[in-house]
Design a protein around this motif. Structure first.
Motif, PDB file in Angstrom:
ATOM      1  N   GLN A  57      50.794  22.549 -12.847  1.00 35.92           N
ATOM      2  CA  GLN A  57      50.948  23.969 -13.174  1.00 35.92           C
ATOM      3  C   GLN A  57      51.642  24.156 -14.527  1.00 35.92           C
ATOM      4  OE1 GLN A  57      53.031  25.051  -9.551  1.00 35.92           O
ATOM      5  NE2 GLN A  57      51.203  25.997  -8.680  1.00 35.92           N
ATOM      6  N   ASP A  61      50.041  26.096 -17.753  1.00 37.65           N
ATOM      7  CA  ASP A  61      50.725  27.163 -18.493  1.00 37.65           C
ATOM      8  C   ASP A  61      50.805  26.828 -19.983  1.00 37.65           C
ATOM      9  OD1 ASP A  61      51.070  28.535 -16.137  1.00 37.65           O
ATOM     10  OD2 ASP A  61      53.140  27.892 -15.834  1.00 37.65           O
ATOM     11  N   SER A 231      52.859  41.168  -2.768  1.00 31.48           N
ATOM     12  CA  SER A 231      53.744  40.272  -3.530  1.00 31.48           C
ATOM     13  C   SER A 231      53.212  38.847  -3.638  1.00 31.48           C
ATOM     14  CB  SER A 231      55.137  40.237  -2.896  1.00 31.48           C
ATOM     15  OG  SER A 231      55.074  39.687  -1.587  1.00 31.48           O
ATOM     16  N   LEU A 232      52.010  38.592  -3.138  1.00 26.50           N
ATOM     17  CA  LEU A 232      51.471  37.228  -3.173  1.00 26.50           C
ATOM     18  C   LEU A 232      51.040  36.858  -4.588  1.00 26.50           C
ATOM     19  CD1 LEU A 232      49.238  37.193   0.043  1.00 26.50           C
ATOM     20  CD2 LEU A 232      51.593  36.387  -0.210  1.00 26.50           C
ATOM     21  N   ASP A 233      51.324  35.612  -4.980  1.00 23.56           N
ATOM     22  CA  ASP A 233      50.823  35.100  -6.254  1.00 23.56           C
ATOM     23  C   ASP A 233      49.359  34.722  -6.105  1.00 23.56           C
ATOM     24  OD1 ASP A 233      53.283  35.333  -7.538  1.00 23.56           O
ATOM     25  OD2 ASP A 233      53.929  33.338  -6.878  1.00 23.56           O
ATOM     26  N   LEU A 234      48.627  34.795  -7.213  1.00 23.82           N
ATOM     27  CA  LEU A 234      47.238  34.362  -7.188  1.00 23.82           C
ATOM     28  C   LEU A 234      47.178  32.874  -6.839  1.00 23.82           C
ATOM     29  CD1 LEU A 234      45.647  36.084 -10.326  1.00 23.82           C
ATOM     30  CD2 LEU A 234      45.333  36.695  -7.927  1.00 23.82           C
ATOM     31  N   ALA A 237      45.644  30.003 -11.599  1.00 22.13           N
ATOM     32  CA  ALA A 237      45.920  30.662 -12.878  1.00 22.13           C
ATOM     33  C   ALA A 237      44.602  31.114 -13.484  1.00 22.13           C
ATOM     34  CB  ALA A 237      46.637  29.699 -13.820  1.00 22.13           C
ATOM     35  N   PRO A 270      48.817  30.579  -1.490  1.00 21.90           N
ATOM     36  CA  PRO A 270      49.761  31.661  -1.810  1.00 21.90           C
ATOM     37  C   PRO A 270      50.727  31.963  -0.676  1.00 21.90           C
ATOM     38  CG  PRO A 270      47.623  32.566  -1.253  1.00 21.90           C
ATOM     39  CD  PRO A 270      47.458  31.075  -1.239  1.00 21.90           C
ATOM     40  N   ASP A 317      52.437  27.361  -1.912  1.00 28.44           N
ATOM     41  CA  ASP A 317      52.327  26.599  -3.154  1.00 28.44           C
ATOM     42  C   ASP A 317      51.801  25.190  -2.943  1.00 28.44           C
ATOM     43  OD1 ASP A 317      53.321  28.745  -4.665  1.00 28.44           O
ATOM     44  OD2 ASP A 317      55.382  28.138  -4.278  1.00 28.44           O
ATOM     45  N   PHE A 365      47.862  40.898  -3.669  1.00 24.00           N
ATOM     46  CA  PHE A 365      48.243  39.976  -4.735  1.00 24.00           C
ATOM     47  C   PHE A 365      48.813  40.708  -5.944  1.00 24.00           C
ATOM     48  CE2 PHE A 365      45.080  37.624  -2.310  1.00 24.00           C
ATOM     49  CZ  PHE A 365      45.641  36.362  -2.237  1.00 24.00           C
ATOM     50  N   THR A 366      49.709  40.016  -6.633  1.00 20.07           N
ATOM     51  CA  THR A 366      50.223  40.528  -7.908  1.00 20.07           C
ATOM     52  C   THR A 366      49.439  39.860  -9.030  1.00 20.07           C
ATOM     53  OG1 THR A 366      51.907  38.797  -8.049  1.00 20.07           O
ATOM     54  CG2 THR A 366      52.535  40.857  -6.988  1.00 20.07           C
ATOM     55  N   GLN A 368      49.425  39.289 -13.227  1.00 19.63           N
ATOM     56  CA  GLN A 368      50.178  39.416 -14.467  1.00 19.63           C
ATOM     57  C   GLN A 368      49.337  40.142 -15.504  1.00 19.63           C
ATOM     58  OE1 GLN A 368      53.327  38.533 -14.942  1.00 19.63           O
ATOM     59  NE2 GLN A 368      53.505  37.706 -12.854  1.00 19.63           N
TER      60      GLN A 368
END
Length: 370
Positions: A57, A61, A231-234, A237, A270, A317, A365-366, A368
């Motif tokens: 990860q 990034d 509030s879940l992350d994707l 990426a 997630p 995760d 999901f959130t 960015q």
């Protein structure tokens, strides 16, 4: 004539401000360096799967930031070059006039053929124009220096990108091996894999498959999962290409999201869940079905490599698989990734289902903002 030329050049404006592409690329290179250090540290970590997941990860990034810096550098260079091309004739005439002035004796420049009055006027005009000319020439010099700097940034970023792509492939391979070799395997509940494979081969649609999926134990309570709503992350990426119910180029609508990802991108859970199925399904490629809570099913489709086994309980995760890599893409796509800083994206399909049917991932999901 000279006055009109000078005025037009002075009105053309100053050079654009120095781009921040260099600082973006430098920060990204530092991030890749830290990821390389994490890769070395992961080899001795007690939980190598978790350590390598974080390393992959971190590489993703860093590579994303490096591509952004490289893209910004190319855009800035193109913008400066286009403006200089548009002013090419005026700049040529200015430089020609300055060359003539530079080669003529100073006395002749101060004299006017029509007498002392016009000589005085010419002197005043030159006195007024000289600072503006100097400023415009300084702006031109700055533009040329910026172009040289941006090209140097691109060369360095392309080298860092190629090295980062090589390193992330090493990290992904290490992660796949660590998942396969792990001794402390996650808990697993009984699952009839043969029956699941038969159900997948007989399914006429994803909806049909999900509807006929037998009930299984959930990793968490539905109430806990509901509290995480919004509030879940994707799971990967990337950028949401198509939203819930959006129509694609073929006119097809699906009750889920299509996410553009980099080739080989890591897909993670997630939320804690039970793997209900993983493998090929219809025309979706490899599919991962994760049950995060009783009455809910998360569908992740389009993977190349999938981890785990049906009935396995994974944590938030946890690595679930990898998207198709550049090696499995067309040759021109792989070359585009290494050379141009732009990747031909892979697409992950994400669908969240409840007992009542598909729900909009946007509610869970959130994302960015770019």
């Amino acid at each position: 004539m000279l006055r009109a030329l000078c005025l037009s050049l002075c009105l053309a404006g100053p050079a654009v401000a120095q781009s921040d592409a260099a600082s973006m690329a430098d920060r990204a290179a530092q991030a890749l360096s830290r990821a390389a250090e994490s890769l070395e540290a992961a080899e001795s970590s007690r939980d190598r799967v978790a350590a390598l997941t974080r390393t992959v990860q971190a590489y993703e990034d860093g590579l994303s930031a490096l591509r952004a810096g490289l893209r910004r550098a190319r855009e800035d260079e193109a913008r400066i070059t286009a403006r200089l091309d548009a002013e090419r004739d005026q700049l040529g005439r200015l430089l020609g006039a300055l060359q003539v002035m530079g080669g003529a004796p100073e006395v002749s420049l101060l004299l006017h053929p029509e007498g002392p009055v016009n000589t005085a006027r010419a002197g005043i005009l030159m006195a007024d124009l000289t600072p503006a000319l100097a400023a415009r020439l300084e702006a031109l010099t700055t533009d040329l220096r910026n172009i040289a700097s941006l090209r140097a940034v691109q060369q360095s970023a392309e080298a860092d990108l190629a090295d980062g792509l090589s390193q992330i492939q090493t990290a992904r391979a290490a992660l796949s091996k660590a998942v396969a070799d792990r001794v402390d395997r996650p808990d697993r509940v009984a699952e009839d894999e043969t029956a699941m494979d038969r159900l997948a081969s007989d399914a006429r649609s994803l909806r049909d498959f999900a509807a006929n999926l037998p009930a299984g134990p959930a990793a968490t309570e539905a109430a806990d999962f509901l509290r995480a709503k919004g509030s879940l992350d994707l799971p990967v990426a990337g950028r949401v290409r198509l939203g819930f119910g959006d129509r694609d180029a073929a006119g097809i609508t699906r009750p889920g999201w299509v996410i553009d990802t980099a080739p080989g991108a890591l897909v993670t859970a997630p939320w804690p869940g039970t793997i209900r199925y993983r493998g090929p399904l219809l025309d979706y490629g490899n599919v991962m079905l994760l049950e995060p809570a009783e009455g809910y099913l998360l569908v992740l489709a389009g993977l190349d490599v999938v981890y785990g086994a049906p009935g396995q309980i994974v944590g938030a995760d946890a690595p679930l698989g990898l998207m198709p890599s550049a090696q499995t893409a067309a040759p021109d796509e792989a070359r585009d990734e290494a050379g141009a800083g732009q990747t031909a994206p892979q697409r992950l399909y994400v669908e969240l289902r409840s007992d009542d049917g598909p729900v909009d991932p946007a509610d869970w999901f959130t994302v960015q903002e770019e």
